[in-house]
Design a protein around this motif. Structure first.
Motif, short mmCIF file in Angstrom:
data_model
loop_
_atom_site.label_atom_id
_atom_site.label_comp_id
_atom_site.label_asym_id
_atom_site.label_seq_id
_atom_site.Cartn_x
_atom_site.Cartn_y
_atom_site.Cartn_z
N ALA A 4 0.85 -1.18 0.00
CA ALA A 4 0.00 0.00 0.00
C ALA A 4 0.89 1.23 0.00
O ALA A 4 1.56 1.51 0.99
CB ALA A 4 -0.92 0.00 1.22
N ILE A 5 0.90 1.97 -1.11
CA ILE A 5 1.78 3.14 -1.21
C ILE A 5 1.36 4.23 -0.25
O ILE A 5 2.20 5.05 0.18
CB ILE A 5 1.85 3.67 -2.66
N GLN A 6 0.10 4.26 0.13
CA GLN A 6 -0.38 5.30 1.06
C GLN A 6 -0.04 4.97 2.50
O GLN A 6 -0.37 5.72 3.41
CB GLN A 6 -1.89 5.52 0.90
N GLY A 7 0.65 3.86 2.71
CA GLY A 7 1.03 3.45 4.05
C GLY A 7 2.54 3.36 4.21
O GLY A 7 3.30 4.14 3.64
N ARG A 8 2.98 2.35 4.93
CA ARG A 8 4.40 2.19 5.24
C ARG A 8 5.26 1.94 4.02
O ARG A 8 6.45 2.28 4.00
CB ARG A 8 4.57 1.04 6.23
N ALA A 9 4.70 1.33 3.00
CA ALA A 9 5.49 0.99 1.81
C ALA A 9 5.98 2.21 1.05
O ALA A 9 6.91 2.10 0.25
CB ALA A 9 4.67 0.10 0.86
N GLU A 10 5.40 3.38 1.33
CA GLU A 10 5.85 4.57 0.60
C GLU A 10 7.32 4.85 0.84
O GLU A 10 8.01 5.40 -0.02
CB GLU A 10 4.99 5.78 0.98
N MET A 11 7.85 4.43 1.98
CA MET A 11 9.27 4.70 2.23
C MET A 11 10.18 3.81 1.41
O MET A 11 11.39 4.03 1.37
CB MET A 11 9.58 4.55 3.72
N PHE A 12 9.63 2.81 0.71
CA PHE A 12 10.44 1.97 -0.18
C PHE A 12 10.53 2.56 -1.60
O PHE A 12 11.33 2.11 -2.41
CB PHE A 12 9.83 0.56 -0.30
N VAL A 13 9.69 3.55 -1.89
CA VAL A 13 9.59 4.09 -3.25
C VAL A 13 10.70 5.10 -3.49
O VAL A 13 10.77 6.14 -2.84
CB VAL A 13 8.21 4.74 -3.49
N ARG A 14 11.58 4.79 -4.46
CA ARG A 14 12.65 5.73 -4.79
C ARG A 14 12.35 6.52 -6.05
O ARG A 14 13.00 7.51 -6.36
CB ARG A 14 13.99 5.00 -4.92
N PHE A 15 11.33 6.08 -6.80
CA PHE A 15 10.98 6.75 -8.05
C PHE A 15 9.52 6.46 -8.38
O PHE A 15 9.06 5.33 -8.19
CB PHE A 15 11.87 6.22 -9.18
N LEU A 16 8.82 7.50 -8.86
CA LEU A 16 7.45 7.32 -9.30
C LEU A 16 7.21 8.24 -10.48
O LEU A 16 7.52 9.42 -10.41
CB LEU A 16 6.47 7.63 -8.17
N SER A 17 6.67 7.69 -11.56
CA SER A 17 6.34 8.49 -12.74
C SER A 17 4.90 8.22 -13.12
O SER A 17 4.55 7.09 -13.49
CB SER A 17 7.27 8.13 -13.91
N GLY A 18 4.08 9.24 -12.99
CA GLY A 18 2.66 9.09 -13.30
C GLY A 18 1.81 9.49 -12.13
O GLY A 18 2.22 10.25 -11.27
N SER A 19 0.61 8.95 -12.08
CA SER A 19 -0.39 9.32 -11.09
C SER A 19 -0.20 8.58 -9.77
O SER A 19 -0.23 7.35 -9.73
CB SER A 19 -1.78 9.01 -11.65
N HIS A 20 -0.02 9.34 -8.69
CA HIS A 20 0.07 8.75 -7.36
C HIS A 20 -1.28 8.14 -6.96
O HIS A 20 -1.34 7.05 -6.39
CB HIS A 20 0.50 9.80 -6.34
N SER A 21 -2.39 8.84 -7.28
CA SER A 21 -3.71 8.32 -6.91
C SER A 21 -3.99 6.99 -7.62
O SER A 21 -4.71 6.13 -7.08
CB SER A 21 -4.82 9.34 -7.22
N ASN A 22 -3.42 6.80 -8.79
CA ASN A 22 -3.54 5.52 -9.49
C ASN A 22 -2.97 4.39 -8.65
O ASN A 22 -3.57 3.31 -8.54
CB ASN A 22 -2.82 5.60 -10.85
N VAL A 23 -1.82 4.62 -8.04
CA VAL A 23 -1.16 3.58 -7.24
C VAL A 23 -1.98 3.30 -5.98
O VAL A 23 -2.04 2.16 -5.51
CB VAL A 23 0.29 3.98 -6.89
N VAL A 24 -2.65 4.32 -5.45
CA VAL A 24 -3.50 4.12 -4.29
C VAL A 24 -4.73 3.29 -4.66
O VAL A 24 -5.22 2.49 -3.86
CB VAL A 24 -3.93 5.48 -3.67
N GLY A 25 -5.21 3.45 -5.92
CA GLY A 25 -6.32 2.60 -6.33
C GLY A 25 -7.37 3.22 -7.24
O GLY A 25 -8.28 2.54 -7.68
N LEU A 26 -7.24 4.53 -7.55
CA LEU A 26 -8.19 5.16 -8.47
C LEU A 26 -7.53 6.39 -9.08
O LEU A 26 -7.33 7.40 -8.40
CB LEU A 26 -9.47 5.57 -7.73
N PRO A 27 -7.19 6.34 -10.38
CA PRO A 27 -6.55 7.50 -11.00
C PRO A 27 -7.55 8.66 -11.14
O PRO A 27 -8.53 8.55 -11.87
CB PRO A 27 -6.10 6.96 -12.36
#
Length: 196
Positions: free
Chosen positions: A157-180
């Motif tokens: 879940a990028i909106q939770g603890r896993a966000e600290m593992f993300v070193r790069f993101l290209s595109g919609s953050h809300s998409n990764v949460v579950g609804l672009p």
């Protein structure tokens, strides 16, 4: 009242609290929420983009729609290459997924579908590229123990603890949460659903 505009009522074909929270960000509250009952198994050889589009469409069509209602449905998956990472079956499966995502890029695909008052179907697909840092065995153990990754496509879940593992993101953050939200707003506007 003459000339009054009739706005359609929105039915969200999802019981995901994340999708409701994301809709609220753009000022949209569904009139009702319905749980679509469909088989989410990928078809043999099905690519991630086609998979999320098909599931979003199936979910939108699986929910009964009243005459003055529009139905919105979404589906999100994580893919490494052509490999679709569904929700982990158990902790061992979650560990396998996290090891696969460790230190590499992956795609998060979402399909969003809407059936309007005239029974027309519109589908949009969003793709976000996410890269995780290299995860140590201890970090994987810690994340698995948190329980956060269970029930999530790709095991995180990028909106939770896993966000600290993300070193790069290209595109919609809300998409990764579950609804672009960009694609969703476009569909809602086209169907005459008032925003915020």
């Amino acid at each position: 009242m003459s000339g009054a505009v009739s706005f359609p009522a929105l039915v969200l074909a999802s019981t995901s609290p994340r999708r409701r929270e994301l809709l609220a960000r753009i000022g949209v509250v569904p009139a009702r929420v319905a749980a679509p009952d469909i088989d989410e198994t990928p078809l043999k050889g099905e690519l991630p983009r086609a998979y999320v589009a098909r599931l979003a469409e199936s979910k939108a069509r699986a929910v009964e729609r009243g005459a003055d209602e529009v139905v919105l449905a979404g589906d999100t998956t994580v893919a490494v290459g052509r490999r679709i990472l569904e929700k982990p079956a158990d902790e061992a499966d979650l560990r396998r997924m996290l090891a696969l995502l460790s230190g590499r890029r992956h795609h998060v695909w979402s399909g969003v579908a809407m059936v309007d008052r005239e029974d027309r179907l519109r589908v949009r697909v969003a793709d976000t590229i996410v890269a995780f840092k290299a995860l140590s065995a201890a970090e994987i153990d810690w994340y698995v123990a948190s329980g956060e990754g269970m029930g999530k496509a790709g095991g995180y879940a990028i909106q939770g603890r896993a966000e600290m593992f993300v070193r790069f993101l290209s595109g919609s953050h809300s998409n990764v949460v579950g609804l672009p939200l960009f694609e969703t707003r476009s569909l809602l506007t086209a169907a005459g659903v008032p925003l915020g």
